[in-house]
Design an enzyme around this catalytic site. Structure first.
Site, PDB file in Angstrom:
ATOM      1  N   LEU A 108     -13.451  63.165 -33.331  1.00 20.31           N
ATOM      2  CA  LEU A 108     -14.896  62.987 -33.502  1.00 20.31           C
ATOM      3  C   LEU A 108     -15.574  62.898 -32.147  1.00 20.31           C
ATOM      4  CD1 LEU A 108     -14.974  60.449 -36.461  1.00 20.31           C
ATOM      5  CD2 LEU A 108     -14.664  62.934 -36.464  1.00 20.31           C
ATOM      6  N   GLY A 153      -9.685  62.343 -35.117  1.00 18.36           N
ATOM      7  CA  GLY A 153     -10.331  63.254 -36.051  1.00 18.36           C
ATOM      8  C   GLY A 153      -9.715  64.651 -36.021  1.00 18.36           C
ATOM      9  N   ASN A 177      -5.225  57.743 -33.402  1.00 14.05           N
ATOM     10  CA  ASN A 177      -5.309  56.726 -32.343  1.00 14.05           C
ATOM     11  C   ASN A 177      -6.650  55.986 -32.336  1.00 14.05           C
ATOM     12  OD1 ASN A 177      -6.876  58.900 -31.497  1.00 14.05           O
ATOM     13  ND2 ASN A 177      -6.623  58.356 -29.355  1.00 14.05           N
ATOM     14  N   GLU A 178      -7.492  56.229 -33.345  1.00 12.22           N
ATOM     15  CA  GLU A 178      -8.860  55.708 -33.241  1.00 12.22           C
ATOM     16  C   GLU A 178      -8.927  54.188 -33.233  1.00 12.22           C
ATOM     17  OE1 GLU A 178      -7.902  57.738 -35.685  1.00 12.22           O
ATOM     18  OE2 GLU A 178      -8.101  56.622 -37.559  1.00 12.22           O
TER      19      GLU A 178
HETATM   20  C1  LIG Z   1      -9.556  59.265 -43.961  1.00  8.54           C
HETATM   21  C2  LIG Z   1     -10.084  58.892 -42.640  1.00  8.54           C
HETATM   22  C3  LIG Z   1      -9.083  58.883 -41.566  1.00  8.54           C
HETATM   23  C4  LIG Z   1      -9.365  58.869 -40.302  1.00  8.54           C
HETATM   24  C5  LIG Z   1     -10.749  58.739 -39.753  1.00  8.54           C
HETATM   25  C6  LIG Z   1     -10.860  59.469 -38.473  1.00  8.54           C
HETATM   26  C7  LIG Z   1     -11.623  58.654 -37.472  1.00  8.54           C
HETATM   27  C8  LIG Z   1     -11.621  59.421 -36.205  1.00  8.54           C
HETATM   28  C9  LIG Z   1     -12.120  58.924 -35.100  1.00  8.54           C
HETATM   29  C10 LIG Z   1     -12.161  59.751 -33.858  1.00  8.54           C
HETATM   30  O1  LIG Z   1     -11.832  60.919 -33.835  1.00  8.54           O
HETATM   31  S1  LIG Z   1     -12.760  58.988 -32.448  1.00  8.54           S
HETATM   32  C11 LIG Z   1     -12.401  60.135 -31.134  1.00  8.54           C
HETATM   33  C12 LIG Z   1     -11.018  59.922 -30.693  1.00  8.54           C
HETATM   34  N1  LIG Z   1     -10.682  60.896 -29.668  1.00  8.54           N
HETATM   35  C13 LIG Z   1     -10.086  60.563 -28.562  1.00  8.54           C
HETATM   36  O2  LIG Z   1      -9.818  59.411 -28.296  1.00  8.54           O
HETATM   37  C14 LIG Z   1      -9.802  61.719 -27.619  1.00  8.54           C
HETATM   38  C15 LIG Z   1     -10.212  61.371 -26.247  1.00  8.54           C
HETATM   39  N2  LIG Z   1      -9.950  62.513 -25.395  1.00  8.54           N
HETATM   40  C16 LIG Z   1      -8.728  62.795 -24.872  1.00  8.54           C
HETATM   41  O3  LIG Z   1      -7.737  62.150 -25.126  1.00  8.54           O
HETATM   42  C17 LIG Z   1      -8.705  63.953 -23.905  1.00  8.54           C
HETATM   43  O4  LIG Z   1     -10.007  64.250 -23.519  1.00  8.54           O
HETATM   44  C18 LIG Z   1      -8.031  65.237 -24.471  1.00  8.54           C
HETATM   45  C19 LIG Z   1      -8.622  65.628 -25.816  1.00  8.54           C
HETATM   46  C20 LIG Z   1      -6.505  65.002 -24.620  1.00  8.54           C
HETATM   47  C21 LIG Z   1      -8.246  66.399 -23.480  1.00  8.54           C
HETATM   48  O5  LIG Z   1      -7.805  66.031 -22.212  1.00  8.54           O
HETATM   49  P1  LIG Z   1      -8.202  66.910 -20.955  1.00  8.54           P
HETATM   50  O6  LIG Z   1      -7.560  66.287 -19.772  1.00  8.54           O
HETATM   51  O7  LIG Z   1      -7.900  68.344 -21.224  1.00  8.54           O
HETATM   52  O8  LIG Z   1      -9.801  66.820 -20.870  1.00  8.54           O
HETATM   53  P2  LIG Z   1     -10.703  65.583 -20.369  1.00  8.54           P
HETATM   54  O9  LIG Z   1     -10.122  64.299 -20.795  1.00  8.54           O
HETATM   55  O10 LIG Z   1     -10.968  65.777 -18.907  1.00  8.54           O
HETATM   56  O11 LIG Z   1     -12.022  65.826 -21.200  1.00  8.54           O
HETATM   57  C22 LIG Z   1     -12.888  66.929 -20.930  1.00  8.54           C
HETATM   58  C23 LIG Z   1     -14.296  66.562 -21.325  1.00  8.54           C
HETATM   59  O12 LIG Z   1     -14.326  66.334 -22.736  1.00  8.54           O
HETATM   60  C24 LIG Z   1     -14.926  65.059 -23.008  1.00  8.54           C
HETATM   61  N3  LIG Z   1     -14.329  64.505 -24.242  1.00  8.54           N
HETATM   62  C25 LIG Z   1     -13.043  64.306 -24.514  1.00  8.54           C
HETATM   63  N4  LIG Z   1     -12.873  63.818 -25.743  1.00  8.54           N
HETATM   64  C26 LIG Z   1     -14.115  63.696 -26.290  1.00  8.54           C
HETATM   65  C27 LIG Z   1     -14.598  63.249 -27.561  1.00  8.54           C
HETATM   66  N5  LIG Z   1     -13.788  62.823 -28.542  1.00  8.54           N
HETATM   67  N6  LIG Z   1     -15.928  63.252 -27.753  1.00  8.54           N
HETATM   68  C28 LIG Z   1     -16.790  63.662 -26.793  1.00  8.54           C
HETATM   69  N7  LIG Z   1     -16.373  64.125 -25.561  1.00  8.54           N
HETATM   70  C29 LIG Z   1     -15.056  64.137 -25.330  1.00  8.54           C
HETATM   71  C30 LIG Z   1     -14.559  64.232 -21.786  1.00  8.54           C
HETATM   72  O13 LIG Z   1     -15.407  63.137 -21.673  1.00  8.54           O
HETATM   73  C31 LIG Z   1     -14.749  65.241 -20.693  1.00  8.54           C
HETATM   74  O14 LIG Z   1     -16.146  65.364 -20.450  1.00  8.54           O
HETATM   75  P3  LIG Z   1     -16.709  65.530 -18.971  1.00  8.54           P
HETATM   76  O15 LIG Z   1     -16.094  66.781 -18.452  1.00  8.54           O
HETATM   77  O16 LIG Z   1     -18.186  65.598 -19.148  1.00  8.54           O
HETATM   78  O17 LIG Z   1     -16.254  64.313 -18.219  1.00  8.54           O
END
Ligand SMILES: CC/C=C\CCC/C=C/C(=O)SCCNC(=O)CCNC(=O)[C@H](O)C(C)(C)COP(=O)(O)OP(=O)(O)OC[C@H]1O[C@@H](n2cnc3c(N)ncnc32)[C@H](O)[C@@H]1OP(=O)(O)O
Length: 188
Positions: A108, A153, A177-178
Site C-alpha cells: 500500500l 499489500g 510485514n505491515e
Molecule cells: C486481508 C487483509 C490483509 C492484509 C492487509 C494489508 C495491509 C497492507 C499494508 C501495507 O502494504 S503498508 C506498506 C508496507 N510496505 C512496505 O513496508 C515496503 C517499504 N518499502 C520497501 O521495503 C522498499 O522500498 C522496497 C519495496 C523493497 C524497494 O526497495 P528499493 O531499495 O528498490 O527502493 P527504495 O527503498 O529506495 O524505494 C524507492 C522509492 O519508493 C518509495 N517507497 C517504497 N515503498 C513505498 C510505499 N509502500 N509507499 C510509498 N512509497 C514507497 C521510497 O520512499 C522511495 O522514494 P524516494 O525515492 O522518493 O525516496
C-alpha cells in the site's frame, strides 16, 4: 458442476504456465511467443496490458514508478482492468507482473495514509478491499509472476491470485510485514 469448473480452470492454467519462462537473471517473464502472438495491447497510465486473444491470456504489467505502490488511483486502475477482462468472453486467464526493476509491489502507498483526510482514507481502504476481493473471486485463472520484492499489500495481492510463481533471487522478500509499521488491517 464444481468439478467441471475446477477442470476448466486447470486446463486454462496449463496454457498459462506454458507462457511463463524465467531468465537466468532470476526474472520471471512472459515468453516471446506471447509478444509475437499478441493481438491487443492497451496502456492505462500505470498498467500495460498485453492480451493474446488466440490463447485468451492477458498479461498485466504494473508500471507505477518507482515501486508499484498501491495508491487509490493505481488500485482503481487495477480493478477496472480486471473488470474489463472479465467482461471479455475470450479472456480466460490473467498474469500479473511488474515492469519495475527488483520490485513486484511495495504494498500500500504509505503516502495515502499519511496526512490525508478521513474521507480519503476511507475511500482508499475501500479500494484496497475491492482490489483483493476482485482478484480473489475472479472467474479468470490468475497468476502472480512475482519478479521482485513484494511486502505487505504486494503480498496480499499475490496471495489473492490462484497461483504464485516467484523469481528465485535471495534479494527479493515477500511477506505480511505491515504490523512492523504498527498497522493493523481493518475489520471488513
Ligand atoms: C486481508 C487483509 C490483509 C492484509 C492487509 C494489508 C495491509 C497492507 C499494508 C501495507 O502494504 S503498508 C506498506 C508496507 N510496505 C512496505 O513496508 C515496503 C517499504 N518499502 C520497501 O521495503 C522498499 O522500498 C522496497 C519495496 C523493497 C524497494 O526497495 P528499493 O531499495 O528498490 O527502493 P527504495 O527503498 O529506495 O524505494 C524507492 C522509492 O519508493 C518509495 N517507497 C517504497 N515503498 C513505498 C510505499 N509502500 N509507499 C510509498 N512509497 C514507497 C521510497 O520512499 C522511495 O522514494 P524516494 O525515492 O522518493 O525516496
Amino acid at each position: 458442476m464444481a468439478l467441471r469448473a475446477a477442470l476448466r480452470k486447470s486446463c486454462a492454467l496449463t496454457g498459462l504456465f506454458c507462457q511463463l519462462s524465467s531468465s537466468r537473471h532470476g526474472r520471471v517473464c512472459a515468453s516471446p511467443v506471447l509478444v509475437a502472438q499478441q493481438r491487443n495491447s492497451s496502456t492505462a497510465q500505470n498498467i500495460k496490458l498485453d492480451f493474446d486473444q488466440s490463447t485468451g491470456v492477458a498479461v498485466m504489467h504494473m508500471q507505477c514508478p518507482p515501486v508499484n505502490a498501491l495508491s487509490l488511483e493505481f488500485l482503481t486502475e487495477i480493478c477496472i482492468t480486471v473488470e474489463k477482462l472479465e467482461m471479455d468472453k475470450s479472456c480466460r486467464g490473467l498474469i500479473i507482473t511488474s515492469s519495475q526493476p527488483k520490485v513486484f509491489s511495495a504494498g500500500l502507498d504509505l503516502l495515502e495514509m499519511y496526512e490525508t483526510s478521513t474521507e480519503h482514507r476511507g475511500e482508499f481502504w475501500r479500494a484496497v478491499q475491492e482490489m483483493w476481493l476482485k482478484l480473489y473471486s475472479s472467474k479468470l485463472v490468475t497468476i502472480a509472476a512475482i519478479n521482485g520484492s513484494s511486502p505487505a499489500g504486494g503480498c496480499l495481492m499475490a496471495m489473492t491470485c490462484d497461483y504464485r510463481i516467484m523469481a528465485d533471487n535471495p534479494r527479493y522478500g515477500i511477506g505480511l510485514n505491515e504490523t512492523q509499521l504498527g498497522m493493523v488491517a481493518p475489520f471488513w
